[in-house]
Enzyme design. Structure first.
Site, short mmCIF file in Angstrom:
data_model
loop_
_atom_site.label_atom_id
_atom_site.label_comp_id
_atom_site.label_asym_id
_atom_site.label_seq_id
_atom_site.Cartn_x
_atom_site.Cartn_y
_atom_site.Cartn_z
N SER A 2 3.06 6.48 -4.66
CA SER A 2 2.57 6.81 -3.33
C SER A 2 1.25 6.08 -3.05
O SER A 2 1.20 4.86 -3.08
CB SER A 2 2.44 8.33 -3.18
OG SER A 2 2.31 8.71 -1.83
N ASP A 31 13.19 9.60 0.96
CA ASP A 31 11.73 9.51 1.11
C ASP A 31 11.39 9.04 2.52
O ASP A 31 11.95 8.05 3.01
CB ASP A 31 11.18 8.52 0.08
CG ASP A 31 9.67 8.41 0.08
OD1 ASP A 31 9.01 9.12 0.85
OD2 ASP A 31 9.16 7.59 -0.71
N HIS A 87 10.56 11.87 -1.75
CA HIS A 87 9.28 11.31 -2.19
C HIS A 87 8.80 11.95 -3.49
O HIS A 87 8.80 13.17 -3.63
CB HIS A 87 8.25 11.51 -1.08
CG HIS A 87 6.99 10.74 -1.27
ND1 HIS A 87 6.95 9.38 -1.31
CD2 HIS A 87 5.69 11.16 -1.42
CE1 HIS A 87 5.70 8.97 -1.47
NE2 HIS A 87 4.92 10.03 -1.54
#
Length: 306
Positions: free
Chosen positions: A161, A248, A280
């Protein structure tokens, strides 16, 4: 509210809230786990080090047990940057400690997991600067574990991320400034944009929350690699892997990043890996799942490929 200064400027529920007067409220903090001289399951040793007391930048190091006779063969060095939208999480948390402990054991790599400063108390570029300091420290073999056990010619960067965004930025900076040789970068569910979000949208407000000085909102080159294709072309490293997840919300942005790298003329080899049916950072939220195990195995193969 007692005054307009106590009005909420931005919040990321259920984690953090920023008021217009600059006050920050954090509602949840990560559970911190201690390092261990020898993990009872994996045998991995971990320790915490302070890299720059003035900042302070610190890191947790993970050293897998050696199976080779003395002197042990040197192993790849992975510098890892945790995720959390630049404003939450910790390298020492119950999310990242078990994950990196297991990765060190499976991949047989020495890991430096960087604890960087968080927004909004420390807006970007603080995290980027902290991570650059940590990367140079690691690449110089500044810790005895690194000096003794790490093969500095097999230096990797990775993150998930926001941490994947940081890994990319470090590779770009290493290519621009020189002095660092990277074998590869691995980006897991990276946090990027595909241009300028509508002003006032959540994506726009989140980026301005962590990076108040950003020009152009989410079209900022630090979040939008298309805006600096020449810098991407000069990115350090011989190999790159971009790991995406089908469900995601950032998947299409990760694909766009991969396309930029492939189309930039970068001299390295890039690969794209997609996990079906997952969201995600599923590998952190569901670490015992089959899909999480497969993703870790793929990452381990990438870190050990010739």
């Amino acid at each position: 509210m007692s005054s307009t200064n106590e009005e909420v400027d931005f919040e990321l529920p259920p984690f953090v809230r920023l008021y217009k007067n600059g006050r920050v409220e954090r509602f949840t903090v990560p559970t911190i786990l201690p390092p261990s001289p020898s993990d009872p399951t994996t045998g991995v040793a971990s320790k915490d080090v302070v890299i720059d007391p003035a900042t302070p930048v610190s890191a947790r190091l993970y050293l897998p047990p050696t199976s080779s006779p003395p002197p042990p063969s040197k192993i790849p060095l992975l510098v890892y940057f945790h995720g959390g939208a630049f404003c939450i999480e910790s390298a020492f948390s119950s999310t990242y400690h078990p994950y990196l402990n297991n990765l060190a054991a499976l991949a047989n790599v020495l890991i430096v997991s960087v604890e960087y400063r968080l927004a909004p108390e420390h807006p970007l570029p603080a995290a980027y600067e902290d991570c650059w300091t940590a990367l140079r420290w690691a690449a110089a073999g500044s810790d005895p574990w690194i000096a003794e056990h790490a093969d500095l010619d097999r230096l990797f960067l990775a993150g998930d991320s926001a941490g994947a965004n940081i890994a990319h930025r470090m590779a770009v900076r290493a290519g621009t400034e020189g002095g660092l040789s990277l074998e590869g970068i691995a980006l897991i569910h990276p946090y990027f944009s595909t241009g300028a979000d509508e002003v006032g949208s959540f994506g726009d407000r989140l980026w301005r929350f962590v990076c108040p000085g950003a020009e152009g909102g989410t079209a900022d080159p630090r979040l939008y690699p298309v805006a600096e294709e020449e810098a991407v072309k000069g990115m350090a490293g011989r190999r790159a892997a971009v790991f995406l997840a089908e469900k995601d919300h950032l998947m299409e942005k990760g694909k766009a990043y991969y396309d930029v790298v492939k189309g930039s003329g970068w001299g390295g080899a890039a690969e794209l890996v997609e996990t079906a049916g997952e969201g995600h950072v599923f590998h952190l939220l569901k670490p015992e799942s089959e899909a999480a195990g497969e993703l870790m195995e793929l990452l381990a193969v990438f870190l050990n490929a010739a």
